[in-house]
Design a protein around this motif. Structure first.
Motif, PDB file in Angstrom:
ATOM      1  N   ASN A 216      47.815  50.651  55.861  1.00  0.00           N
ATOM      2  CA  ASN A 216      47.152  49.779  56.298  1.00  0.00           C
ATOM      3  C   ASN A 216      45.207  50.318  55.913  1.00  0.00           C
ATOM      4  OD1 ASN A 216      47.274  52.374  58.047  1.00  0.00           O
ATOM      5  ND2 ASN A 216      47.741  50.822  59.761  1.00  0.00           N
ATOM      6  N   SER A 217      44.825  50.051  57.061  1.00  0.00           N
ATOM      7  CA  SER A 217      43.626  50.767  56.110  1.00  0.00           C
ATOM      8  C   SER A 217      43.172  51.244  56.943  1.00  0.00           C
ATOM      9  CB  SER A 217      42.424  49.290  57.123  1.00  0.00           C
ATOM     10  OG  SER A 217      42.499  49.424  58.267  1.00  0.00           O
ATOM     11  N   ASP A 218      44.155  52.242  57.532  1.00  0.00           N
ATOM     12  CA  ASP A 218      44.325  53.470  58.293  1.00  0.00           C
ATOM     13  C   ASP A 218      45.151  55.058  57.624  1.00  0.00           C
ATOM     14  OD1 ASP A 218      42.340  53.311  59.783  1.00  0.00           O
ATOM     15  OD2 ASP A 218      44.086  52.688  61.754  1.00  0.00           O
ATOM     16  N   SER A 219      46.017  54.002  56.531  1.00  0.00           N
ATOM     17  CA  SER A 219      47.166  54.531  55.615  1.00  0.00           C
ATOM     18  C   SER A 219      48.132  54.813  56.335  1.00  0.00           C
ATOM     19  CB  SER A 219      46.286  55.908  54.872  1.00  0.00           C
ATOM     20  OG  SER A 219      45.264  55.897  54.153  1.00  0.00           O
ATOM     21  N   GLN A 252      53.060  43.600  53.354  1.00  0.00           N
ATOM     22  CA  GLN A 252      51.246  42.879  52.984  1.00  0.00           C
ATOM     23  C   GLN A 252      51.316  42.935  54.069  1.00  0.00           C
ATOM     24  OE1 GLN A 252      50.395  39.151  51.342  1.00  0.00           O
ATOM     25  NE2 GLN A 252      48.397  39.166  51.894  1.00  0.00           N
ATOM     26  N   TRP A 253      50.739  44.215  54.749  1.00  0.00           N
ATOM     27  CA  TRP A 253      49.738  44.296  56.036  1.00  0.00           C
ATOM     28  C   TRP A 253      48.189  43.553  55.718  1.00  0.00           C
ATOM     29  CZ3 TRP A 253      50.480  46.292  60.861  1.00  0.00           C
ATOM     30  CH2 TRP A 253      48.397  46.245  61.521  1.00  0.00           C
ATOM     31  N   LEU A 254      48.353  43.079  56.604  1.00  0.00           N
ATOM     32  CA  LEU A 254      47.300  41.921  57.465  1.00  0.00           C
ATOM     33  C   LEU A 254      45.559  42.497  58.539  1.00  0.00           C
ATOM     34  CD1 LEU A 254      48.772  38.263  57.766  1.00  0.00           C
ATOM     35  CD2 LEU A 254      47.752  39.584  55.688  1.00  0.00           C
ATOM     36  N   ASN A 255      45.169  43.261  57.684  1.00  0.00           N
ATOM     37  CA  ASN A 255      43.585  44.039  58.440  1.00  0.00           C
ATOM     38  C   ASN A 255      43.447  43.170  60.066  1.00  0.00           C
ATOM     39  OD1 ASN A 255      43.718  47.061  57.438  1.00  0.00           O
ATOM     40  ND2 ASN A 255      42.840  46.024  55.881  1.00  0.00           N
ATOM     41  N   GLY A 256      42.681  41.786  59.401  1.00  0.00           N
ATOM     42  CA  GLY A 256      42.209  41.159  60.344  1.00  0.00           C
ATOM     43  C   GLY A 256      43.179  41.101  61.973  1.00  0.00           C
ATOM     44  N   SER A 257      44.285  40.728  61.388  1.00  0.00           N
ATOM     45  CA  SER A 257      45.156  40.228  62.744  1.00  0.00           C
ATOM     46  C   SER A 257      45.928  41.378  63.104  1.00  0.00           C
ATOM     47  CB  SER A 257      45.815  38.679  62.347  1.00  0.00           C
ATOM     48  OG  SER A 257      46.592  39.278  61.622  1.00  0.00           O
ATOM     49  N   ASN A 258      46.331  42.691  62.638  1.00  0.00           N
ATOM     50  CA  ASN A 258      46.911  43.672  62.742  1.00  0.00           C
ATOM     51  C   ASN A 258      48.459  43.254  63.030  1.00  0.00           C
ATOM     52  OD1 ASN A 258      45.276  45.835  63.419  1.00  0.00           O
ATOM     53  ND2 ASN A 258      44.588  45.034  64.664  1.00  0.00           N
ATOM     54  N   ARG A 259      48.228  42.190  61.782  1.00  0.00           N
ATOM     55  CA  ARG A 259      50.634  42.092  61.410  1.00  0.00           C
ATOM     56  C   ARG A 259      51.324  42.323  60.282  1.00  0.00           C
ATOM     57  NH1 ARG A 259      49.928  36.035  62.728  1.00  0.00           N
ATOM     58  NH2 ARG A 259      48.530  36.148  61.321  1.00  0.00           N
ATOM     59  N   LEU A 260      51.953  41.713  60.371  1.00  0.00           N
ATOM     60  CA  LEU A 260      52.394  42.399  58.800  1.00  0.00           C
ATOM     61  C   LEU A 260      53.421  41.170  58.248  1.00  0.00           C
ATOM     62  CD1 LEU A 260      53.417  45.150  57.517  1.00  0.00           C
ATOM     63  CD2 LEU A 260      55.774  45.033  58.455  1.00  0.00           C
ATOM     64  N   ALA A 303      55.858  35.101  47.529  1.00  0.00           N
ATOM     65  CA  ALA A 303      54.719  34.065  48.256  1.00  0.00           C
ATOM     66  C   ALA A 303      53.538  35.616  48.573  1.00  0.00           C
ATOM     67  CB  ALA A 303      55.434  34.398  49.245  1.00  0.00           C
ATOM     68  N   ILE A 304      52.316  35.536  49.470  1.00  0.00           N
ATOM     69  CA  ILE A 304      51.749  35.875  49.597  1.00  0.00           C
ATOM     70  C   ILE A 304      50.505  35.545  50.730  1.00  0.00           C
ATOM     71  CG2 ILE A 304      50.861  37.663  47.936  1.00  0.00           C
ATOM     72  CD1 ILE A 304      48.406  35.309  47.265  1.00  0.00           C
ATOM     73  N   ALA A 305      50.075  36.122  51.675  1.00  0.00           N
ATOM     74  CA  ALA A 305      49.358  35.671  52.645  1.00  0.00           C
ATOM     75  C   ALA A 305      48.024  35.868  52.346  1.00  0.00           C
ATOM     76  CB  ALA A 305      49.729  36.835  53.899  1.00  0.00           C
ATOM     77  N   MET A 306      47.356  34.532  53.236  1.00  0.00           N
ATOM     78  CA  MET A 306      45.708  34.114  52.867  1.00  0.00           C
ATOM     79  C   MET A 306      45.385  34.454  53.925  1.00  0.00           C
ATOM     80  SD  MET A 306      46.178  31.672  49.542  1.00  0.00           S
ATOM     81  CE  MET A 306      44.412  32.047  48.932  1.00  0.00           C
ATOM     82  N   GLU A 307      44.553  35.460  54.119  1.00  0.00           N
ATOM     83  CA  GLU A 307      44.386  35.241  55.880  1.00  0.00           C
ATOM     84  C   GLU A 307      43.021  35.155  56.393  1.00  0.00           C
ATOM     85  OE1 GLU A 307      44.596  38.971  59.445  1.00  0.00           O
ATOM     86  OE2 GLU A 307      44.024  39.699  57.228  1.00  0.00           O
ATOM     87  N   GLU A 308      42.003  35.098  55.597  1.00  0.00           N
ATOM     88  CA  GLU A 308      41.090  34.494  55.960  1.00  0.00           C
ATOM     89  C   GLU A 308      40.788  32.824  55.723  1.00  0.00           C
ATOM     90  OE1 GLU A 308      37.951  35.190  52.520  1.00  0.00           O
ATOM     91  OE2 GLU A 308      37.625  37.176  53.219  1.00  0.00           O
ATOM     92  N   SER A 309      41.952  32.020  54.753  1.00  0.00           N
ATOM     93  CA  SER A 309      42.036  30.692  54.909  1.00  0.00           C
ATOM     94  C   SER A 309      43.060  30.424  55.889  1.00  0.00           C
ATOM     95  CB  SER A 309      42.047  30.168  53.542  1.00  0.00           C
ATOM     96  OG  SER A 309      43.820  30.533  52.920  1.00  0.00           O
ATOM     97  N   ASN A 310      44.242  31.212  56.550  1.00  0.00           N
ATOM     98  CA  ASN A 310      44.905  31.032  57.549  1.00  0.00           C
ATOM     99  C   ASN A 310      46.231  30.103  56.490  1.00  0.00           C
ATOM    100  OD1 ASN A 310      46.416  31.312  59.923  1.00  0.00           O
ATOM    101  ND2 ASN A 310      45.284  29.688  60.936  1.00  0.00           N
ATOM    102  N   SER A 311      46.523  30.835  55.652  1.00  0.00           N
ATOM    103  CA  SER A 311      47.180  30.154  54.867  1.00  0.00           C
ATOM    104  C   SER A 311      48.265  31.558  54.114  1.00  0.00           C
ATOM    105  CB  SER A 311      46.915  29.214  54.123  1.00  0.00           C
ATOM    106  OG  SER A 311      45.888  29.353  53.268  1.00  0.00           O
ATOM    107  N   ILE A 312      49.095  30.447  53.781  1.00  0.00           N
ATOM    108  CA  ILE A 312      50.477  31.246  52.763  1.00  0.00           C
ATOM    109  C   ILE A 312      50.474  30.484  51.705  1.00  0.00           C
ATOM    110  CG2 ILE A 312      53.100  32.457  52.656  1.00  0.00           C
ATOM    111  CD1 ILE A 312      52.859  32.134  55.645  1.00  0.00           C
TER     112      ILE A 312
END
Length: 423
Positions: A216-219, A252-260, A303-312
């Protein structure tokens, strides 16, 4: 007498330079020059005739000062490239040099700039780009490391354990996950120096194997583990009684939503799963989707998560990209197909397609080429040229570069964005 002045004087290897503090601020807080100023980039008071002495190469220093003044890079032919980059690294200006030389990363403008012949044909499995423009390649129980000059450093030796994944904590530290050694039940996960290959820390585990890695962003390190006796996932992915994500192929860590975001991708198996985990709520699964090989999209390769567009985005057995809108219930009504061919390509292949998300663009490898999809509608905008190294086994983006690992001769292609033309 002390003065607060906007000018600073350097004596570098016996040669004198004078430059304004405003120009030096272009070096950034993490540079050598950043230590000379306060938090507002004001020079700390010094004697009027004081100078800063630096025992380094004055010719390289002159080029770097000119870069800070103009954002343009002009290296005289009498300065060896290796010497110049060494000096840029010392001053903490490597990012400035990369931006000026290669231009800001833009997938639609990438050009093939060099290729590196691999150390062992047919054996490499994964490539990971470093934050400073180098890369690492997994080959059996060895990780081969290359610096930003594409020179091979000391390899990382996993002591006969097969490497599962590589992740760069930063430009100087690499985390490697590996399976058990012959005759031992424990897997391994360790921290290594990228410059010397020295082993720095071992992460303890018992009767488990570490697989996919991410930060994540905090290593903070995230990894998936599975029991070597039962073969079941024992960490992160056993929160649901209805299904199991098994040994994840990608996390894949998603910084915006603090989810994996977790992907269990096995094209050779009948079922695969993807899901989101909220680690703040005892690893609760907040969304999941499972599918079978016989479903309309066939086997899933990546597969990849696209956090900005709320899609996969997933790449399926038809070699099509499928975009799943997370605002709707998982199912065919939430699918959006790209305009690819719908030919059924569910066959045994030497290299499965891979996906990556960088700068809002989706990178998709298929056979021996890579395609880019851009914009809110994920439209195909460009395709990278093909290589003589065979199918794309893996690729990775970081440090302003795209690295591509090929299957036949383990050629590592390097793609960069050319710098803008100077008018």
């Amino acid at each position: 007498m002390q003065l607060q002045t906007d000018r600073v004087r350097f004596n570098v290897g016996g040669k004198f330079f004078e430059i304004t503090a405003t120009t030096l601020a272009n070096a950034g807080r993490n540079s050598v020059f950043g230590a000379m100023f306060d938090d507002q980039w004001n020079l700390r008071p010094r004697e009027v005739n004081d100078e800063y002495f630096i025992d380094r190469n004055p010719e390289c220093f002159s080029v770097l000062l000119d870069l800070l003044r103009t954002d343009e890079l002009h290296v005289p032919p009498n300065i060896p490239e290796k010497l110049f980059y060494r000096e840029a690294l010392y001053y903490g200006l490597l990012d400035n040099v990369r931006t000026a030389k290669w231009g800001r990363f833009d997938g639609n403008k990438l050009k093939l700039t060099s290729s590196v012949q691999g150390p062992a044909p047919h054996g490499c499995t994964a490539i990971r780009a470093s934050p400073d423009g180098g890369f690492a390649v997994a080959h059996g129980s060895i990780v081969h490391v290359y610096n930003w000059m594409l020179e091979e450093r000391e390899p990382l030796n996993l002591d006969y354990r097969i490497v599962n994944d590589i992740a760069w904590l930063d430009s100087e530290n690499i985390v490697v996950s590996a399976g058990e050694r012959l005759g031992e039940g424990d897997g391994a996960m360790g921290l290594f120096s990228s410059s010397t290959g020295d082993f720095r820390h071992r992460f303890e585990m018992k009767n488990t194997t570490a697989g996919a890695l991410c930060f994540n962003s905090d290593s903070k390190i995230f990894a998936c583990f599975w029991d070597q006796v039962t073969g079941k996932q024992i960490e992160f992915y056993n929160a649901s009684p209805d299904w199991s994500l098994g040994d994840a192929a990608k996390i894949q860590w998603l910084n915006g939503s603090n989810r994996l975001f977790v992907s269990s991708l096995s094209p050779w198996e009948e079922h695969s799963h993807i899901g989101y985990l909220d680690i703040r709520t005892d690893k609760k699964v907040t969304w999941s989707w499972s599918w079978s090989k016989v479903d309309q999209i066939g086997a899933i390769y990546d597969a990849i998560a696209m956090e900005e567009s709320n899609s996969i985005c997933v790449v399926c057995g038809h070699d099509d990209l499928v975009f799943m809108d997370m605002r709707f219930t998982a199912g065919s009504s939430s699918f959006k197909w790209n305009q690819g061919n719908r030919e059924n390509r569910n066959y045994i292949r030497p290299c499965y397609p891979k996906l990556a998300l960088h700068g809002g663009q989706v990178f998709y490898s298929r056979d021996d080429g890579i395609s880019l999809f851009s914009g809110p509608d994920s439209i195909l905008t460009s395709s990278l040229g093909k290589s003589s190294g065979g199918e794309t086994r893996d690729f990775s983006i970081s440090g302003g570069r795209l690295f591509v690992l090929h299957s036949e001769e383990n050629v590592f292609d390097v793609w960069e964005t050319p710098s803008p033309a100077v008018i």
